[in-house]
Design a protein around this motif. Sequence first.
Motif, PDB file in Angstrom:
ATOM      1  N   THR A  50       1.564  -2.837  -1.428  1.00 17.83           N
ATOM      2  CA  THR A  50       1.536  -1.162  -1.636  1.00 17.83           C
ATOM      3  C   THR A  50       2.511   0.449  -2.184  1.00 17.83           C
ATOM      4  O   THR A  50       2.188   0.694  -2.593  1.00 17.83           O
ATOM      5  N   GLN A  72      -2.053   2.881   4.343  1.00 16.31           N
ATOM      6  CA  GLN A  72      -1.934   1.263   5.367  1.00 16.31           C
ATOM      7  C   GLN A  72      -1.546   1.569   6.635  1.00 16.31           C
ATOM      8  O   GLN A  72      -1.869   0.867   7.870  1.00 16.31           O
ATOM      9  N   ASP A 114      -5.638   0.166   1.007  1.00 17.97           N
ATOM     10  CA  ASP A 114      -4.933  -0.244   2.110  1.00 17.97           C
ATOM     11  C   ASP A 114      -4.902  -0.817   2.975  1.00 17.97           C
ATOM     12  O   ASP A 114      -4.668  -0.509   4.197  1.00 17.97           O
ATOM     13  N   GLU A 115      -5.391  -2.160   3.192  1.00 16.19           N
ATOM     14  CA  GLU A 115      -5.366  -2.890   4.294  1.00 16.19           C
ATOM     15  C   GLU A 115      -6.605  -2.117   5.591  1.00 16.19           C
ATOM     16  O   GLU A 115      -5.932  -1.582   6.195  1.00 16.19           O
TER      17      GLU A 115
HETATM   18 MG   LIG Z   1       1.628  -2.322   2.192  1.00  9.69          MG
END
Ligand SMILES: [Mg+2]
Lengths: 252, 311
Positions: free
Chosen positions: A43, A85, A171-172
């Motif tokens: 991140t 995220q 992010d994810e």
């Molecule tokens: Mg992360």
Amino acid sequence: MSLLKLENVSRRFGALQALKPLSLSVAPGELRAIIGPNGAGKTTLFNLISGFFPPSSGTISFAGEPITAVTPSALVRRGIIRTFQITQVFLSLTVRENFRVAAEAALGLQLRPWISRATRAQVEAKVEELAEMSRLGPKLDRTVGEMSHGDQRVVEVGIALSRRPRLLLLDEPTAGMGDEETSHMTDFIRRLNKDQGITILFVEHDMAIVFGIADRITVLDNGALLAEGSAAEISANPRVQEAYLGAAENAA
Amino acid sequence: MRRPLAAACIWIALLAVPFWLPLMGGYTDLATRALIYAIAASGLNLLLGYTGGLSFGHAAYFGLGAYGAGLCLIHVAPSLPLAILAGTVLGGIAGILIGPLVMRRKGIYFSMITIAFGQMFYFIAVRWNGLTGGEDGLTGFSRVPVQIGGHAVMLGPERFYYLVLAVFALVMAVIWQILRSPLGHGFVAVRENPTRLRFLGVAVERQIWVAFAISAFIAALAGALNALLTGFASPDNLGWQLSGSFVVICVLGGMRSVWGPFLGAAIFIVAQDYLSSITQNWMSFIGLIFILAVLFFPQGLLGFSRLKASR
Ligand SMILES: [Mg+2]
Ligand SMILES: Nc1ncnc2c1ncn2[C@@H]1O[C@H](COP(=O)(O)OP(=O)(O)OP(=O)(O)O)[C@@H](O)[C@H]1O
């Protein structure tokens, strides 16, 4: 030529070296996965590329131009768009209103107290386009805060598409999703990359997805670049197995 | 749709105020004052309810509007439209100048700095005796006749009420238009998620600045009208107590609705008028009403009715 290039980029938070100097380059049209254990610096890497905070050292360039000290909104205007995220959407608005804000931002209308009929039609057309791409058409009038976690993440990706990104950072994207939602999201990412030609960097913990769709994989561990290569190269790399895949298997 | 019907009923009731209010024991100036507070609170609510910026200093712009109008009548020209314009522009420009100094602050810091600027104007008004009349306030002006088609028309309480009602209608129209435009969508997006908005390429601070400036202009307009209503501009028009009252009015009526500040202002002014005639401690009763309202109608009175209607 590479679209995104990082040279000796590092970031520290006080005494913590979250990212050790690393170099990275991403080719146009690539679908690149960033993997690594928790706290590896994935991140942080996205935060540096998207201008959330500046690097402690090193230079970042995008399409041949330096972007090291450029503000987030200026980076967005150059085509670097990200998701977070922890999902960042406009929760008490409907999907349509979320898309509309994004469309108006993309068209640069944010300070206009009125717009012509033609411009309004342009905005609505963009909203429809986002609805179609994200396949959220039937849910356009639902309040985002009342939708499933998975749908909220799809909304966020939809929002991110309002400006036709040149580089999309996810992010994810599948974190916390059920199987069906995960495969929907995976399809979505692949479609954006293959059909629309958008260069994508995505952080992902699910190895099936990573090895299934990524062109190349970058492995971070403890703030350092551990390995980079194709799916075959990465899965055969003993250091990766030791540091990351092994750890994940032990945990599972 | 029931909404347009309800709005039509409100407008008709407002147009007929000089006929029915006296029958209920009220007087026209009371309704005028309620509308003036409704204008100020509606302006504040653009910032507070729609953009999410809790300003505890909006009386500053209201007060600047009042002083601007009074000073213009005394020193510049005996013209009502010019006085209203002067007050509005004075308070509005102050809002434009102070906006950049507050727009980067978040949460409690935003509120603190808005109070600080509000109190700054308060102390200037108190200290600058020669110009403002100091603690005693600015007097020596009144509603001069307005030239309409070659006639000098004196604005008594009723005519002045209709002038204020016309301004209120105009302000509501402006706010309604803003809220359906990209500018207003941007305000709401700031409230909902400034990070997401920033990462869509929008300069969030600039959006807050614009909301701040517009709300200051509207508050100043209300302040100018208030000076013309009372023939008086006082340091209290600038102080934090009044700023707090504007916030209470918005929260009481409902911050997510364009009619909320109007409803809050009507309740506040009527309660103030009634309670202050029976007790000196009227403010504690207003406080009690506020606490009950927040406990039982956390979305404001209109928020509650809207919620019910949508079920
Ligand atoms: Mg992360
Ligand atoms: N803003 C910050 N301030 C201080 N420390 C931070 C900050 N952001 C990240 N860190 C630290 O930097 C390290 C890397 O964090 P980062 O969020 O990049 O990890 P990650 O690879 O994304 O992990 P995860 O898989 O858990 O999301 C962690 O030790 C984290 O605590």
